[in-house]
Every structure is written in structure tokens, then in C-alpha cells.
Design an enzyme around this catalytic site. Structure first.
Site, PDB file in Angstrom:
ATOM      1  N   LYS A 252       0.851  -1.207   0.000  1.00 17.89           N
ATOM      2  CA  LYS A 252       0.000   0.000   0.000  1.00 17.89           C
ATOM      3  C   LYS A 252       0.877   1.244   0.000  1.00 17.89           C
ATOM      4  O   LYS A 252       0.659   2.167  -0.781  1.00 17.89           O
ATOM      5  CB  LYS A 252      -0.865   0.011   1.256  1.00 17.89           C
ATOM      6  CG  LYS A 252      -1.450   1.372   1.607  1.00 17.89           C
ATOM      7  CD  LYS A 252      -2.365   1.349   2.806  1.00 17.89           C
ATOM      8  CE  LYS A 252      -1.642   1.591   4.086  1.00 17.89           C
ATOM      9  NZ  LYS A 252      -1.406   2.997   4.446  1.00 17.89           N
ATOM     10  N   ASN A 253       1.921   1.249   0.871  1.00 18.75           N
ATOM     11  CA  ASN A 253       2.701   2.468   1.056  1.00 18.75           C
ATOM     12  C   ASN A 253       3.709   2.720  -0.048  1.00 18.75           C
ATOM     13  O   ASN A 253       4.456   3.689  -0.004  1.00 18.75           O
ATOM     14  CB  ASN A 253       3.373   2.447   2.432  1.00 18.75           C
ATOM     15  CG  ASN A 253       2.345   2.565   3.537  1.00 18.75           C
ATOM     16  OD1 ASN A 253       1.191   2.897   3.276  1.00 18.75           O
ATOM     17  ND2 ASN A 253       2.741   2.257   4.757  1.00 18.75           N
TER      18      ASN A 253
ATOM     19  N   ARG B 226      -4.612  10.976   4.141  1.00 15.23           N
ATOM     20  CA  ARG B 226      -3.481  11.892   4.259  1.00 15.23           C
ATOM     21  C   ARG B 226      -2.455  11.689   3.151  1.00 15.23           C
ATOM     22  O   ARG B 226      -1.766  12.604   2.743  1.00 15.23           O
ATOM     23  CB  ARG B 226      -2.773  11.686   5.594  1.00 15.23           C
ATOM     24  CG  ARG B 226      -3.580  11.887   6.806  1.00 15.23           C
ATOM     25  CD  ARG B 226      -2.679  11.863   7.986  1.00 15.23           C
ATOM     26  NE  ARG B 226      -1.652  12.896   7.854  1.00 15.23           N
ATOM     27  CZ  ARG B 226      -0.453  12.726   7.305  1.00 15.23           C
ATOM     28  NH1 ARG B 226      -0.132  11.546   6.790  1.00 15.23           N
ATOM     29  NH2 ARG B 226       0.412  13.702   7.233  1.00 15.23           N
TER      30      ARG B 226
ATOM     31  N   CYS C 189      -4.201  12.515  12.425  1.00 18.87           N
ATOM     32  CA  CYS C 189      -5.024  11.301  12.510  1.00 18.87           C
ATOM     33  C   CYS C 189      -4.853  10.754  13.928  1.00 18.87           C
ATOM     34  O   CYS C 189      -4.211  11.355  14.777  1.00 18.87           O
ATOM     35  CB  CYS C 189      -4.592  10.282  11.462  1.00 18.87           C
ATOM     36  SG  CYS C 189      -2.990   9.568  11.820  1.00 18.87           S
TER      37      CYS C 189
ATOM     38  N   ARG D  75       0.991  14.281  12.389  1.00 17.97           N
ATOM     39  CA  ARG D  75       1.339  14.010  10.985  1.00 17.97           C
ATOM     40  C   ARG D  75       1.686  15.316  10.252  1.00 17.97           C
ATOM     41  O   ARG D  75       1.113  15.668   9.248  1.00 17.97           O
ATOM     42  CB  ARG D  75       0.199  13.284  10.276  1.00 17.97           C
ATOM     43  CG  ARG D  75      -0.329  12.067  10.989  1.00 17.97           C
ATOM     44  CD  ARG D  75       0.681  10.953  11.185  1.00 17.97           C
ATOM     45  NE  ARG D  75       1.130  10.331   9.976  1.00 17.97           N
ATOM     46  CZ  ARG D  75       0.526   9.307   9.371  1.00 17.97           C
ATOM     47  NH1 ARG D  75      -0.593   8.838   9.873  1.00 17.97           N
ATOM     48  NH2 ARG D  75       1.013   8.779   8.270  1.00 17.97           N
TER      49      ARG D  75
ATOM     50  N   ASP E  60       4.847   0.336  11.994  1.00 18.17           N
ATOM     51  CA  ASP E  60       3.600  -0.262  11.507  1.00 18.17           C
ATOM     52  C   ASP E  60       3.433  -1.711  11.949  1.00 18.17           C
ATOM     53  O   ASP E  60       2.378  -2.296  11.713  1.00 18.17           O
ATOM     54  CB  ASP E  60       3.530  -0.187   9.974  1.00 18.17           C
ATOM     55  CG  ASP E  60       3.439   1.247   9.496  1.00 18.17           C
ATOM     56  OD1 ASP E  60       3.661   1.483   8.298  1.00 18.17           O
ATOM     57  OD2 ASP E  60       3.177   2.136  10.330  1.00 18.17           O
TER      58      ASP E  60
ATOM     59  N   ARG F 156      -8.637  -0.203   4.743  1.00 19.39           N
ATOM     60  CA  ARG F 156      -7.805   0.784   4.053  1.00 19.39           C
ATOM     61  C   ARG F 156      -6.510   0.153   3.562  1.00 19.39           C
ATOM     62  O   ARG F 156      -5.938   0.591   2.575  1.00 19.39           O
ATOM     63  CB  ARG F 156      -7.444   1.936   5.008  1.00 19.39           C
ATOM     64  CG  ARG F 156      -8.613   2.780   5.433  1.00 19.39           C
ATOM     65  CD  ARG F 156      -8.132   3.947   6.231  1.00 19.39           C
ATOM     66  NE  ARG F 156      -7.027   4.600   5.531  1.00 19.39           N
ATOM     67  CZ  ARG F 156      -6.337   5.602   6.041  1.00 19.39           C
ATOM     68  NH1 ARG F 156      -6.621   6.052   7.233  1.00 19.39           N
ATOM     69  NH2 ARG F 156      -5.367   6.170   5.370  1.00 19.39           N
TER      70      ARG F 156
HETATM   71  C1  EPZ Z   1       4.487   6.683   6.067  1.00 24.44           C
HETATM   72  O1  EPZ Z   1       3.833   7.774   6.691  1.00 24.44           O
HETATM   73  C2  EPZ Z   1       3.485   5.540   6.054  1.00 24.44           C
HETATM   74  N1  EPZ Z   1       2.294   5.922   5.309  1.00 24.44           N
HETATM   75  C3  EPZ Z   1       3.084   5.174   7.481  1.00 24.44           C
HETATM   76  O2  EPZ Z   1       2.254   4.025   7.394  1.00 24.44           O
HETATM   77  C4  EPZ Z   1       4.342   4.790   8.266  1.00 24.44           C
HETATM   78  O3  EPZ Z   1       3.981   4.522   9.599  1.00 24.44           O
HETATM   79  C5  EPZ Z   1       5.339   5.947   8.210  1.00 24.44           C
HETATM   80  O4  EPZ Z   1       5.636   6.271   6.823  1.00 24.44           O
HETATM   81  C6  EPZ Z   1       6.649   5.596   8.906  1.00 24.44           C
HETATM   82  O5  EPZ Z   1       7.192   4.463   8.315  1.00 24.44           O
HETATM   83  C7  EPZ Z   1       2.341   5.907   3.957  1.00 24.44           C
HETATM   84  O6  EPZ Z   1       3.358   5.625   3.346  1.00 24.44           O
HETATM   85  C8  EPZ Z   1       1.063   6.268   3.239  1.00 24.44           C
HETATM   86  P1  EPZ Z   1       6.867  10.021   8.069  1.00 24.44           P
HETATM   87  P2  EPZ Z   1       4.510   9.251   6.641  1.00 24.44           P
HETATM   88  O7  EPZ Z   1       6.798  11.236   7.217  1.00 24.44           O
HETATM   89  O8  EPZ Z   1       5.160   9.452   5.332  1.00 24.44           O
HETATM   90  C9  EPZ Z   1       6.824  13.265  11.571  1.00 24.44           C
HETATM   91  C10 EPZ Z   1       0.405   2.678   7.825  1.00 24.44           C
HETATM   92  O9  EPZ Z   1       0.064   2.096   8.862  1.00 24.44           O
HETATM   93  N2  EPZ Z   1       6.926  14.232  10.465  1.00 24.44           N
HETATM   94  O10 EPZ Z   1       8.067   9.147   8.005  1.00 24.44           O
HETATM   95  O11 EPZ Z   1       3.475  10.225   7.084  1.00 24.44           O
HETATM   96  C11 EPZ Z   1       5.468  12.567  11.572  1.00 24.44           C
HETATM   97  O12 EPZ Z   1       4.524  13.335  12.271  1.00 24.44           O
HETATM   98  C12 EPZ Z   1       0.894   4.117   7.880  1.00 24.44           C
HETATM   99  O13 EPZ Z   1       0.423   2.157   6.672  1.00 24.44           O
HETATM  100  C13 EPZ Z   1       7.083  15.576  10.780  1.00 24.44           C
HETATM  101  O14 EPZ Z   1       7.116  15.963  11.952  1.00 24.44           O
HETATM  102  O15 EPZ Z   1       5.605   9.080   7.794  1.00 24.44           O
HETATM  103  C14 EPZ Z   1       5.771  11.267  12.250  1.00 24.44           C
HETATM  104  O16 EPZ Z   1       5.735  11.446  13.651  1.00 24.44           O
HETATM  105  C15 EPZ Z   1       0.745   4.713   9.251  1.00 24.44           C
HETATM  106  N3  EPZ Z   1       7.172  16.480   9.753  1.00 24.44           N
HETATM  107  C16 EPZ Z   1       7.195  10.952  11.796  1.00 24.44           C
HETATM  108  O17 EPZ Z   1       7.747  12.201  11.342  1.00 24.44           O
HETATM  109  C17 EPZ Z   1       7.124  16.085   8.437  1.00 24.44           C
HETATM  110  O18 EPZ Z   1       7.225  16.951   7.543  1.00 24.44           O
HETATM  111  C18 EPZ Z   1       7.268   9.936  10.662  1.00 24.44           C
HETATM  112  O19 EPZ Z   1       6.555  10.477   9.584  1.00 24.44           O
HETATM  113  C19 EPZ Z   1       6.963  14.715   8.150  1.00 24.44           C
HETATM  114  C20 EPZ Z   1       6.878  13.802   9.170  1.00 24.44           C
END
Ligand code: EPZ
Length: 427
Positions: A24-25, A94, A118, A123, A309, A401
Site C-alpha cells: 500500500k505504502n 493523508r 489522525c 502528521r 507499523d 484501508r
Molecule cells: C508513512 O507515513 C506511512 N504511510 C506510514 O504508514 C508509516 O507509519 C510511516 O511512513 C513511517 O514508516 C504511507 O506511506 C502512506 P513520516 P509518513 O513522514 O510518510 C513526523 C500505515 O500504517 N513528520 O516518516 O506520514 C510525523 O509526524 C501508515 O500504513 C514531521 O514531523 O511518515 C511522524 O511522527 C501509518 N514532519 C514521523 O515524522 C514532516 O514533515 C514519521 O513520519 C513529516 C513527518
């Protein structure tokens, strides 16, 4: 009000072979990347899940034609002439923010609804914005929308991410491939889905090296030089890890096919540390267990660290293990809600900030519980397989989802699980 739930009976059976669906991701971002070329992009091994449907709606809003034949998506972008995404769709998913980079790459402008938070955290997208600003993008926030312009075009830069954000790395990558000159993304995310995206971009004519490491380099190419391509999505490591956790929980041999074991090295190490036997081939993983699960320590971290995850699924293993485990969630600020639901089934979990002390118990009891995010929901269904009696899992739209035919796959492994429409109050 009626609601579809998943009903599980604790028959302690989960064994056999199951195929992992496409990731998915990864697929969500591959769909967004198709916007960078004119023509029909074919994506194979795309899971049949609601997030993919929503991303398809987003692309259609932009003018793309999206059709599906089985697990293959065809995305015709010839008539893509809009650069704005509607709040209604972004608020549903998102990951729609992943069109920001490609829209800026294609049009030089974009108007994307700000994604909300969320259940698992705020996020934020500040790293996406700071990185894109380094490439020459100017942002304004107007009435909940991000308005992006590139008055002097996209120009390559050396970007250092504060945190290896998956989404920020992907948006930066998709803008950098058509930026003038050389771009370096330092402290880039190393998740396998990043390499999958880079491989697709390169087959479209981009010039990306280093994806999968923390330093990605991009030589910008003219937008017109990018062309549609055909690409096969990698297997879903989180879905695979979910089923393997189920196999470890029940203790009978369980094999997942269609997954590169290299994507799950840390999780497989943890299964071994907890008393399981793990066997792997090129594209399959088998887990077996002949003795009680042992307690462990888990720290979720960006890849190649332990994946956040899989945190809920492994917290479940800890809850049924001998001894006391500590689970630390370092990636999201609020991803322990699963613990409260599992405690309703008899687990003994104490939360202290981003640490969870999990004291192993002899057995779990079936109970009505609700999914708080897709991974927690999937884990609650697994819990029901080893719990005494019946478990009803509510809010299963979360599970749909990200898990294609989760109930059907579990049934094929012998679980006593079914979907049922219930009337009456939801949880
Ligand atoms: C991706 O989310 C995945 N989603 C998430 O999977 C996964 O948990 C996550 O990566 C970490 O591996 C998709 O790919 C659609 P991040 P993403 O940007 O890209 C903070 C699932 O269960 N952050 O690496 O949103 C953020 O708040 C989902 O399939 C900032 O602060 O993850 C988080 O605490 C859940 N500022 C952390 O970093 C930013 O600009 C990791 O976020 C970006 C992120």
C-alpha cells in the site's frame, strides 16, 4: 445504525500459506508519480484496498483516467490539466499529500488541501515544505490549502532532512527529478518503498541514485523527457509482517509468499529472539514456534529499524509471552491506543509516555473492541484467534484501508473469522 464488524472465535488456528499483496505504502506514491509523464502508466500488483480507490479519485479529479483490471491499474495522464486536490478527498486519506511533489513538477504550481492529523499523531508536513522550498518552491497557506508556486522554476539543491521522513523524501524525490541540476537528499528515508519509487522514476527516464540509503542523488531531467512506464509494486512488508506475527502468536507453521525477506530483517530478528524459528527463500518467509513466546524489547525506528507499523502486532506477541517486555514508540506520538483495546481482552500493559511495559499473561479473553488505526485493527483480529470465546472488532473500515481481503486470507489459514453487518450502536 448498522455497522460491519469482524467476528473472531478463538480456535487457535492459523497455519498454511498466504500471498502478500502489493505494498500500500508504495503503490499510493507510484500512482502519484504517474503524474510526471504523459501517457498511460501501468502499475501491477496493486492491492485492492480503499486507500488505493481514494488515490484513484484524487487522480481523476486532476483529469487522469484510472482503470483497474484485477491487480493492475492503468493511469492515463494525457488529460491531466488541474493542479488542485479537493479537501474532501485529502481529509479522507493523508497520503494524498504525495501528489504535491509531482504536481509541482508537472505544472510548477499546486493547490493541495492541508492534510489533517489522525489518531496516531499530528502528521505534520513541515519537512516536506522546507525541502521543497530549498528546490525553489514558494508556499502560502490559504483557507486550509497549500498554494505552491515556483517563480524561478525548480532548481536542484542539497537538502538535509531533520528526520528521515518517508513522505518528505518521496515528495522531494518526485519534484527533484525534473529540477534544474543536481539534488542531494541527505538523511533520506531508507524504507524499501523509497527504492521502489526511485526504480519506477528511473524507468520513466529520471536519473536517481542511492535510493534505499540515507543519501539520494538526483540529476534533473526535462519534464518532457519523462515517459509513462510499466512497473510492478513490491510486496507489502507490513501485511507480511502482520501474518507472520499471527503465525508466531498461534505457534503453527505459517508461510507468506511474494515478499522479499530483506524488507523485514529487524522484525524477523525479533521473532527469533522471542523463540520462533524463521526460514526464508528469495520471495517467501516461514515462521514456526515450538516453545512459549519469550519477552523482548522493541524500539520502533525509521527503516532499517523496527517498523512502527508492526508495533501493535508485536505488542500482542509480548502480551502473550512469558515475562515482561518493553515496547518503545519513537516514530509517532500517539500510537499506543491499541494497548487500551488489548487490555479489554485481558492484556496487562502499562503506558509511560512513549514506553509500554507489557507483562505477559497466560491467556486473553474475547471481547468487543474497536480498531484505532489499520495496524491496531489487524492486530485485534489476530488477538481474537487466540482469545477464549468471541471477539467483535468494530471500526473495520480502518483495516480495509490497508489489508486486501484480510478476513478471506485469515480464513484460508484456518481462522474462525467472518465479517458481519450488525444493527445497533457502534463502538
Ligand atoms: C508513512 O507515513 C506511512 N504511510 C506510514 O504508514 C508509516 O507509519 C510511516 O511512513 C513511517 O514508516 C504511507 O506511506 C502512506 P513520516 P509518513 O513522514 O510518510 C513526523 C500505515 O500504517 N513528520 O516518516 O506520514 C510525523 O509526524 C501508515 O500504513 C514531521 O514531523 O511518515 C511522524 O511522527 C501509518 N514532519 C514521523 O515524522 C514532516 O514533515 C514519521 O513520519 C513529516 C513527518
Amino acid at each position: 445504525m448498522s455497522e460491519e464488524v469482524i467476528i473472531v472465535r478463538g480456535n487457535n488456528t492459523l497455519t498454511g500459506e498466504v500471498n502478500a499483496s502489493g505494498a500500500k505504502n508504495s503503490a499510493l506514491k507510484l500512482m502519484a508519480a504517474a503524474l510526471l509523464a504523459n501517457g498511460t502508466t501501468k502499475l501491477h500488483n496493486v492491492p485492492v484496498i480503499s486507500d488505493i480507490t481514494i488515490m484513484g479519485e484524487v487522480l481523476k479529479c486532476l483529469g487522469a483516467r484510472v482503470t483497474r483490471e484485477g491487480h493492475t491499474l492503468s493511469i492515463d495522464t494525457v488529460n491531466v490539466d488541474k493542479h488542485e486536490t479537493p479537501y474532501e478527498l485529502v481529509s479522507k486519506m493523508r497520503a494524498s499529500i504525495s501528489v504535491l511533489g509531482p504536481l509541482i513538477g508537472r505544472f510548477g504550481v499546486a493547490r493541495v488541501a492541508m492534510p489533517g492529523g489522525c489518531q496516531i499523531g499530528a502528521r505534520k508536513i513541515d519537512m516536506h515544505l522546507v525541502g521543497l522550498e530549498a528546490l525553489g518552491v514558494h508556499f502560502r497557506v490559504q483557507h486550509g490549502f497549500l498554494e505552491a508556486t515556483t517563480p524561478n522554476g525548480l532548481v536542484g539543491a542539497h537538502v538535509v532532512l531533520d528526520f528521515p521522513s518517508v513522505g518528505a523524501t518521496e515528495n522531494l524525490l518526485m519534484a527533484a527529478v525534473v529540477s534544474e541540476g543536481h539534488t542531494v537528499i541527505e538523511n533520506a528515508a531508507r524504507e524499501p518503498e523509497i527504492a521502489d519509487l526511485a526504480n519506477m522514476l528511473n524507468s520513466m527516464g529520471a536519473r536517481v541514485t542511492g535510493a534505499g540509503s540515507s543519501i539520494i542523488e538526483i540529476e534533473g531531467v526535462p519534464l518532457e523527457s519523462l515517459h509513462a512506464c510499466e512497473h510492478t509494486t513490491v510486496g507489502d512488508r507490513i501485511e507480511a509482517g502482520t501474518f507472520l506475527a499471527g503465525g508466531a502468536l498461534v505457534g503453527q507453521p505459517l508461510t507468506v509468499r511474494g515478499i522479499d525477506p530483506g524488507f523485514l530483517r529487524m522484525a524477523l530478528m525479533k521473532l527469533t529472539a522471542m523463540g520462533c524459528e524463521v526460514e526464508t527463500g528469495d520471495d517467501w518467509i516461514t515462521v514456526r514456534r515450538y516453545r512459549p513466546l519469550q519477552a523482548t524489547e522493541i524500539q520502533t525506528l525509521p527503516h532499517p529499524g523496527f517498523p512502527t507499523d508492526l508495533q501493535a502486532q508485536f505488542m500482542l506477541l509480548c502480551a502473550c509471552a512469558q515475562g515482561n517486555s518493553v515496547v518503545t514508540e519513537n516514530v509517532f506520538e500517539n500510537r499506543f491506543m491499541f494497548a487500551a483495546e488489548l487490555s479489554r481482552m485481558g492484556a496487562d500493559i502499562t503506558i509511560d509516555d512513549h514506553h509500554a511495559l507489557v507483562r505477559g499473561v497466560d491467556h486473553l479473553q474475547g471481547a468487543p473492541v474497536k480498531s484505532t488505526d489499520l495496524r491496531a485493527g489487524a492486530a485485534l483480529v489476530l488477538a481474537g484467534i487466540v482469545a477464549e470465546g468471541e471477539t467483535k472488532v468494530y471500526r473495520i473500515e480502518h483495516i480495509d484501508r490497508g489489508y486486501e481481503d484480510y478476513v478471506g486470507k485469515l480464513q484460508s489459514l484456518g481462522a474462525d473469522v467472518r465479517r458481519e453487518m450488525l444493527d445497533g450502536p457502534s463502538l
